[in-house]
Design an enzyme around this catalytic site. Structure first.
Site, short mmCIF file in Angstrom:
data_model
loop_
_atom_site.label_atom_id
_atom_site.label_comp_id
_atom_site.label_asym_id
_atom_site.label_seq_id
_atom_site.Cartn_x
_atom_site.Cartn_y
_atom_site.Cartn_z
N CYS A 198 -5.32 5.14 -4.25
CA CYS A 198 -4.76 6.38 -4.80
C CYS A 198 -4.41 7.68 -4.26
O CYS A 198 -3.68 7.65 -3.11
CB CYS A 198 -5.78 6.60 -6.13
N GLU A 235 -9.89 -1.62 -8.33
CA GLU A 235 -11.04 -1.95 -8.88
C GLU A 235 -11.28 -1.63 -10.17
O GLU A 235 -12.35 -1.93 -10.64
CB GLU A 235 -12.00 -0.68 -8.00
N HIS A 288 -5.47 1.46 -8.87
CA HIS A 288 -6.74 1.07 -8.76
C HIS A 288 -7.30 -0.13 -8.96
O HIS A 288 -7.47 -0.62 -9.91
CB HIS A 288 -7.52 2.05 -9.99
N GLY A 311 -9.12 10.38 -5.54
CA GLY A 311 -9.60 11.85 -5.90
C GLY A 311 -8.73 12.62 -6.65
O GLY A 311 -7.53 12.25 -6.93
N TYR A 345 0.80 12.26 -8.23
CA TYR A 345 1.56 12.45 -7.20
C TYR A 345 1.78 11.33 -6.64
O TYR A 345 1.22 10.26 -6.84
CB TYR A 345 0.86 13.43 -6.06
N ASN A 378 -4.00 6.31 -12.13
CA ASN A 378 -4.46 7.50 -12.60
C ASN A 378 -3.76 8.55 -11.47
O ASN A 378 -4.62 8.49 -10.66
CB ASN A 378 -5.65 7.68 -12.83
#
Lengths: 1169, 428
Positions: free
Chosen positions: B298, B384, B382, B269, B343, B340
């Site tokens: 993430c 995926e 990620h 998110g 934080y 991506n």
């Protein structure tokens, strides 16, 4: 493989790391000690600092990768090896070019850094890897299983590295393994295991292996006869592609769209290889490649992917290639990437390999074409592939290694590219008679260029100019193609110019006809590339439309043109002005290039290397310009006449400058070189060697000086203009360089200083030429100025030939006068390589050609030191060198070719007269024999030249020819005739060789014995085999009979001849022989092959001196047949004579002990360079 | 339970919803151009730190504010631009040639998931490229990148030195910026601009589904997905491997319905994880009260870590790209991952019962955590992909393996359990 790895501590490596400061640490490629037996305290602060809170800062980030590696990876077990034999690739040839010098050099550096002793075998004396500063021991010997066994027996290394010597080394390794030698001597194969090499090389095994993991491979059927091939094709359906297993760069491969074509192709290919593979053709599919690295712990990365501009059907070595891929979506990119990793894991590659795919342009369908388990390195990313692969071979894992570009991040990552790279091959097909210019599935190119830009247009136009400086960018040729559609559909080496011709046509109707869609239909090139070419064309037409007053041209258009990659000279031509005026306007408007860095990760982390390029698609420089270093101009693309020798010169010069405390800037754009390794200089500009770009860089860098004399002819050509534009050209004055290049001026000066030269005349008309030729007598030599490797140079034996030559010469360089010279037959040729300082010769080397004068010096067999030149002549040669050095006020390297005409070959001379010495050529630069003479004499001529150029530590003159040597070395050319379908394997004043090899021996026979076996695919004919010998009316009859007699009487061969005339000659000398109907079988290659096989022909000697008038010439057929059927060919009488004499001395039927020539370089030459 | 019955295959339009409802949208948007001219429309990227990069527009004729971030990925601009994690950001592509293969259509697969996009519509607020390919070429493409941007009212700039911009972002950390188009681009006074910080907003709330969504209802195991901005390919990785998926709003308390699913997944998110206090609270309860397998990606990694008691911090410029090395702590294997995130979890001291699972081999930042005994783990990267490498996709299989064996265990099939993978495998 893994079972071979010992977890033994490598003490050297550990200590180096532990006691090093941060600075010296950063020079190491390993991120962390191989063994973590050390208390953390002993690691310098700054490296171990590890951020983990929000107080994170840039500086603390630098040590993170080291820390992670140390903490998590712990102990990495390394291979227990102390001495490793590195197998080199031998002479440069088409399909196996210079890249193996730089990859081998990187590998040796990596081993050395890990404290492993290296023994290198490579007869390619011009390479940088064959230097004592890299390898601990070097053998200039053939890369053949026989010689490798001798070396292994002698040296008893505990490891062997095969993956840095191209196909030659891999094949040798496979054979050594089969022979059980490696097991017997307990030698570990480093890196990719033999089993994997065999699988990836044998198509059948390979397809089977891929099928096991569900990866689609191009379907193929293995066949061993023409009939089998035909029935396989019937099953698969035409068109089919034919490949041969175990070949170099697609040798013997091709397309066949029907049975007749397949019959002819298979016949030829089966002569070269025992097994052929017939496959379905996927012409028109995209061709994509991935470079994959795997370590023994199964970590895998893809370093780079590449996409071919030319669709499938054209060998990747013959294609324009871009990196990274441009037309692949994420889905396609990662589908192929995932497959590549799956393949490399399944095959068990340890190190690097390259996976080639065919990708359907309309779906996700793909097929693996090929996997090369060897290093086909890529400079495109800055990722030091070879270096890392060598470390992996020692047992290091990817995450335990450091990215040597950033020095702060791990080697286990995938480079991100923020520029676009274009590679274009360089062909030299125009140099060959009867050669087929079509490009396809087998390789013909001799070199390649790589250009970097931030738009495709910029990168492509740079690359075009790099291939040949006479090309100004994307354009058509001065003589348009009449058959443009044919070239677009069935490409030749000049297809890009055919596209240029139609896209840039002044005729709007032509442009409209050849739209992107239509061109796509004809060429199958992806529309994306064609659209980009169209962008260039649009700017081209806008420039043409703005022709007129330069000050009125819109500034935005000038900017746009530069961003689209146009050169000043190209723009000037279109705008109707000149290059300098345009440059002036451009600079006044602040349109100048910016300097960008290649850093492997798109600026994400700071980089520590200076691997640079320029771009107009930028708004700031990545680097500051405080060095004021010395620029060294490299040699550019490898081509016939300029190859790895000049890279050796460039690198030697840079190393010399650095030793003298100078900052260095290298400019070169050849991805196959060591000079473009970013750790060789302080700044590397991967850039054009044009006047425009060299000026740009010199101005940006405020360069202290520019060296133009170590990069061959290319830098020399711009020397005078640099000088005229206030650039400090180091060494011999460009005015003098110009005087020496201009034959007219040069001859005048020679006359003045009393140095003899063949009678010459500057030509202003054909009539004058005939008159001159009549007065001196035929043959005559036609030589234009500013040539390299004999382009447009030719011997004319008749007025008709002279007329043809003159037209050819005028085509080459109309701006420079053409000189006609009396050609002296039967004379000796001598090469002098020398270095002078302020007009005084410091060192010189005199090499003797084996061939008579008339064979291009680049194709000549050279002997050094010569024992056949008497002292008096030696002294006279030295005097000539002294006089020339003085007259031209030479500082730096220079080279001369001198003809030695003995008194007995001049009918009118009296017995006492000393031989005539005539200078035929002089270059105010290093020549291609500089590495040879330096390595043979044990003195680095370029190092001395560098000292002379900067005037620091200049040594006192020494006459090296006065010393006595207890060895001789011989350099022989390496030809690539097999690659050049149809080309006549004939030696003349036009250079044809693609590489060279050299070996040492106690005398010239021993040196030649080793050298000739170093030539790729040259096999010594075994006793009792057949030898075919032939000649023409100019052939020296003494040589002819001596050769035939020795073969027959002393070496025990049966003799065969191609003609009745030849038979008469031999029979007169009591040499029985049989006439083989070679010429009669010109159409039926299979029958010809049978004849050769039935008669066990293992050597063909053809001594013709006159070029074949057509393809029906019997000599041509003999020579070509030798090449096509893989039979060793000797085509010069003096070389063939030396060959038989060497055979008599050295050919032993059963080798029982190590022959005397098996000695390391250090055992022959005391001083180590 | 009602939410599991409300089968809805089409996801509501996230992007368009928030743009229309956002009071900030007005402030972000300058006066649109009314007249079209053949000549290039000027555009400029203005960084709050003071630099301006002039170029030309090829997207919507509207200006936008956001956090300027860069991605080093070589491919996958449609995937990145539709990734909800990029919401609120102005995305700089370091790959200089963008738009080459155009933009594919909004095709859906057999599960009702977008085939080529990660959500409906573009999520980034603007894109910054060096060289835009006005002419594209690809068999899946239906329109150009520029046209697509215009359709979604997203501004785009080309002809700027993206490497120079990246240098700024690298050195000064992530930076607020304006992508100015047209007249805005010609104004050079940055000091007068107000740069809203998208991370101050609850971006997750914007992109998270408002109603439960169901995919592949016939799957053998039921996975509850906490949607903080979940990517389509995450859902596909689950349903493709046989799971039935229910996507829940980010603040939905799944603890109440824990008996209705076999495993819990926390998605990726946008923005700051500190805005998701509700989710963290729910996770904390979950960690205490039930022992079904949990997997996070993430943002999911950050939230799970926070629930376990870890702190988060903002990375100087985040890790975004397809080439990030993640080292698996136990097996010592290094994987190339797609990332991506801005934080990271502070894993210097791990809470009791927790271990680091992955660590970034370049900067040492946390890439994943796992519970010592329970089948609970999450990764920062990620697996995926889409875009990016697929090397860690096996993690989905591992997760579902845990879910299945856990389900079997509940059903009492101990014998079959023996054959199930017990730990995370080294290679798929």
């Amino acid at each position: 493989m893994y079972s071979r790895i010992h977890s033994k501590i490598n003490p050297r490596l550990t200590t180096t790391v532990l006691h090093s400061s941060i600075q010296s640490f950063s020079r190491l490629s390993t991120l962390r000690p191989a063994v973590r037996a050390t208390p953390k305290k002993s690691v310098p602060i700054g490296i171990v600092r590890f951020f983990s809170s929000s107080s994170i800062s840039r500086s603390s980030r630098d040590g993170a990768a080291v820390q992670v590696s140390e903490e998590i990876l712990g102990e990495v077990p390394l291979l227990d090896v102390q001495n490793v034999l590195v197998v080199g690739s031998g002479g440069l040839s088409i399909g196996q070019a210079g890249e193996f010098d730089y990859s081998g050099s990187q590998a040796i550096k990596a081993l050395r850094e890990s404290g492993v002793k290296t023994i290198l075998v490579n007869p390619n004396i011009a390479t940088i890897q064959t230097s004592h500063s890299l390898a601990d021991s070097v053998y200039f010997l053939p890369v053949t299983p026989e010689y490798l066994i001798h070396i292994l027996e002698r040296e008893r290394p505990d490891g062997i590295l095969l993956t840095f010597g191209g196909q030659t080394a891999l094949n040798c390794g496979i054979q050594l393994d089969r022979m059980g030698v490696l097991d017997r001597l307990n030698i570990k194969v480093l890196g990719t295991p033999i089993k994997t090499l065999v699988t990836s090389e044998d198509r059948d095994l390979f397809v089977k292996a891929l099928n096991e993991i569900g990866i689609p491979a191009a379907q193929s059927t293995a066949v061993e006869s023409v009939d089998e091939a035909l029935s396989a094709a019937d099953e698969i359906g035409y068109p089919v592609i034919v490949r041969s297993a175990f070949s170099l760069g697609g040798l013997g491969s091709g397309f066949a769209s029907n049975g007749d074509e397949l019959r002819s192709l298979a016949t030829k290919s089966l002569a070269l290889t025992p097994q052929l593979l017939v496959e379905k053709s996927m012409k028109g599919w995209k061709e994509v490649e991935y470079e994959v690295v795997r370590d023994a712990s199964n970590n895998c990365i893809t370093v780079c992917n590449m996409e071919n501009f030319d669709p499938l059907g054209i060998h990747t070595g013959e294609s324009i290639v871009v990196a990274p891929s441009q037309t692949l979506s994420d889905e396609e990119y990662h589908m192929l990437r995932t497959a590549a990793i799956k393949i490399i894991r399944h095959l068990g590659v340890v190190g690097e390999c390259n996976v080639q795919y065919a990708l359907n342009p309309h779906s996700l369908e793909y097929k693996v074409i090929e996997v090369n388990a060897r290093l086909s390195p890529s400079k495109a990313t800055g990722y030091p592939l070879a270096f890392i692969a060598a470390k992996i071979a020692l047992g290091h894992t990817l995450p335990s290694l450091q990215n040597s570009v950033t020095k702060t991040t791990t080697a286990c990552f995938e480079p991100s590219i923020d520029y676009v790279v274009t590679k274009i091959p360089r062909w030299d097909l125009a140099k060959f008679q009867y050669v087929d210019r079509h490009i396809g599935s087998s390789m013909k190119s001799v070199g390649e260029v790589m250009a970097i830009g931030r738009t495709f247009e910029e990168s492509l136009q740079k690359a075009i100019r790099q291939v040949d400086p006479s090309w100004q960018g994307f354009h058509g040729l001065s003589e348009p193609f009449n058959d443009v559609d044919d070239i677009l559909t069935d490409p030749t080496d000049r297809r890009l110019f055919a596209i240029g011709q139609v896209m840039l046509s002044p005729d709007k109707a032509v442009r409209e006809k050849y739209s992107v869609d239509h061109l796509h239909c004809l060429t199958k090139i992806d529309k994306w590339f064609l659209h980009k070419l169209k962008n260039i064309a649009d700017v081209y037409h806008q420039l043409s439309d703005s022709r007129g007053v330069l000050s009125k041209v819109p500034i935005d258009l000038l900017k746009k043109a530069k961003k689209t990659g146009f050169s000043d000279i190209q723009m000037a031509k279109l705008l109707g002005t000149n290059e300098l005026a345009l440059r002036q306007v451009r600079k006044e408007n602040n349109i100048t290039p910016f300097v960008k860095r290649i850093d492997t990760l798109a600026a994400e982390f700071p980089a520590h290397t200076n691997y640079l390029y320029t771009s107009y698609n930028a708004s700031e420089d990545d680097v500051a310009f405080d060095d004021k270093g010395i620029m060294v101009l490299g040699s550019g693309v490898y081509r016939i006449g300029s190859s790895v020798e000049f890279d050796w010169c460039g690198v030697s010069c840079i190393r010399g400058l650095r030793n003298l405390g100078e900052k260095t800037v290298m400019v070169n754009y050849n991805p196959e070189t060591v000079s473009t390794d970013f750790d060789e200089c302080d700044r590397l500009y991967f850039e054009e060697l044009s006047f425009e770009r060299v000026m740009d860089i010199a101005e940006k860098e405020s360069a202290k000086g520019v060296v133009v004399s170590v990069g061959g002819q290319l830098p020399q050509n711009i020397a005078l203009r640099l000088h005229d534009n206030n650039i400090n050209v180091l060494g011999t004055s460009p005015k003098m360089i110009d005087a020496a290049e201009d034959r007219f001026q040069f001859s005048k000066i020679l006359d003045k200083i009393g140095v003899d030269q063949p009678t010459w005349k500057e030509l202003s008309s054909v009539e004058e030429a005939f008159k001159f030729a009549d007065s001196v007598g035929y043959p005559v030599l036609v030589r234009p100025s500013y040539v390299l490797s004999g382009a447009a140079m030719n011997v004319a034996y008749t007025p008709q030939a002279l007329k043809e030559n003159l037209t050819m010469a005028a085509d080459v360089s109309p701006l420079h006068p053409v000189v006609i010279t009396k050609f002296i037959q039967g004379a000796k040729e001598i090469d002098i390589d020398a270095v002078a300082h302020n007009g005084k010769v410091l060192v010189h080397a005199v090499s003797e050609h084996v061939e008579d004068a008339g064979v291009h010096s680049g194709d000549a067999t050279l002997i050094l030191p010569s024992l056949d030149i008497d002292t008096q002549t030696m002294d006279r040669l030295k005097t000539i060198a002294d006089k020339v050095a003085k007259a031209f006020e030479i500082t730096g390297p220079f080279n001369m070719q001198i003809i030695k005409q003995d008194y007995n070959s001049t009918p009118n001379s009296n017995e006492q007269e000393p031989p005539a010495l005539k200078v035929i050529e002089c270059n105010m630069r290093a020549s291609r024999s500089f590495p040879f003479v330096s390595k043979v004499l044990g003195i680095n001529f370029i190092d001395i030249a560098t000292k002379a150029l900067v005037g620091k530590q200049v040594p006192s003159p020494v006459d090296l020819m006065k010393k006595t040597y207890d060895y001789q070395a011989i350099k022989v050319p390496q030809f690539s005739w097999t690659r050049l379908q149809g080309a006549d394997p004939f030696l003349g004043v036009e250079m044809a060789s693609t590489g060279e090899v050299a070996c040492f021996g106690k005398d010239k026979y021993e040196a030649f014995w080793a050298s000739i076996q170093s030539v790729q695919n040259f096999h010594i004919p075994p006793r009792n085999s057949g030898v075919l010998i032939g000649g023409d009316y100019v052939t020296n009859i003494d040589d002819y009979l001596h050769i035939a007699y020795t073969f027959y009487n002393e070496l025990g061969h049966s003799m065969f001849v191609p003609t009745k005339e030849d038979k008469l000659i031999l029979e007169k000398a009591n040499i029985p022989c049989i006439v083989l109907p070679v010429a009669e079988q010109t159409e039926n290659k299979r029958e010809l092959n049978r004849i050769f096989k039935d008669n066990d022909i293992k050597c063909i000697v053809h001594l013709a001196k006159v070029r074949a008038p057509d393809q029906f010439d019997k000599g041509y057929i003999c020579r070509r047949a030798a090449v096509d059927f893989g039979i060793p060919l000797l085509n010069d009488s003096k070389v063939a004579r030396l060959f038989v004499d060497s055979c008599v001395r050295h050919r032993i039927d059963d080798v029982v002990e190590i022959p005397s020539e098996v000695k390391s370089w250090g055992e022959f030459v005391e001083t180590k360079i | 339970m009602s939410i599991l019955k409300s089968i809805q295959l089409i996801r509501p339009t996230m992007k368009t919803t928030w743009v229309a409802h956002s009071g900030l949208t007005r402030a972000f948007t300058s006066t649109p151009f009314t007249k079209k001219s053949a000549s290039a429309i000027p555009a400029a990227l203005k960084l709050k730190s003071g630099q301006i990069f002039q170029g030309t527009s090829f997207g919507a004729e509207t200006s936008a504010f956001g956090e300027a971030v860069f991605t080093t990925s070589l491919v996958g601009y449609p995937e990145s631009m539709t990734d909800p994690s990029y919401t609120g950001q102005l995305l700089v592509f370091t790959q200089p040639l963008i738009g080459n293969y155009g933009v594919p259509g909004e095709t859906k697969d057999e599960f009702g998931l977008y085939k080529y996009f990660e959500s409906e519509g573009i999520q980034v607020r603007g894109i910054i490229v060096n060289d835009y390919a006005a002419q594209y070429s690809h068999w899946t493409a239906i329109e150009s990148l520029g046209k697509w941007c215009k359709r979604y009212n997203v501004p785009a700039i080309s002809g700027v030195d993206t490497r120079a911009i990246t240098h700024r972002l690298r050195d000064q950390g992530s930076t607020l910026a304006q992508l100015a188009i047209g007249d805005d681009a010609l104004k050079n006074d940055i000091s007068k601009l107000h740069f809203p910080n998208p991370n101050d907003e609850n971006l997750v709330a914007r992109v998270s589904t408002k109603v439960p969504l169901h995919y592949n209802p016939k799957g053998d195991v039921k996975i509850a997905v906490v949607d903080c901005g979940v990517k389509q390919n995450i859902l596909r990785c689950l349903v493709n491997k046989g799971a039935s998926v229910t996507v829940l709003p980010f603040d939905f308390d799944f603890n109440h319905i824990s008996d209705q699913f076999d495993g819990l997944f926390i998605s990726n998110g946008p923005g700051s994880p500190t805005t998701c206090t509700e989710t963290v609270k729910n996770l904390r309860t979950a960690l205490d009260s039930f022992d079904k397998p949990i997997f996070g990606i993430c943002m999911g990694n950050l939230l799970l870590g926070m629930a376990a008691g870890m702190d988060v911090y903002k990375l100087p410029f985040g890790n975004r790209g397809h080439n990030q090395p993640a080292l698996h702590v136990d097996t010592k294997k290094c994987y190339i991952t797609s990332q991506n995130h801005g934080y990271a979890l502070d894993d210097k001291v791990m809470p009791k019962g927790w271990r680091r699972m992955f660590v970034n081999a370049n900067d040492g930042s946390n890439e994943g955590i796992r519970h010592e005994t329970k089948p609970i783990f999450s990764v920062q990267f990620h697996p995926e992909a889409k875009g990016g490498p697929r090397d860690t996709e096996y993690l989905f299989e591992d997760f579902l393996g845990h879910v299945r064996s856990d389900k079997l265990k509940r059903s009492g099939f101990q014998a079959i359990l023996e054959d199930q993978p017990a730990t995370v495998s080294a290679f798929s």
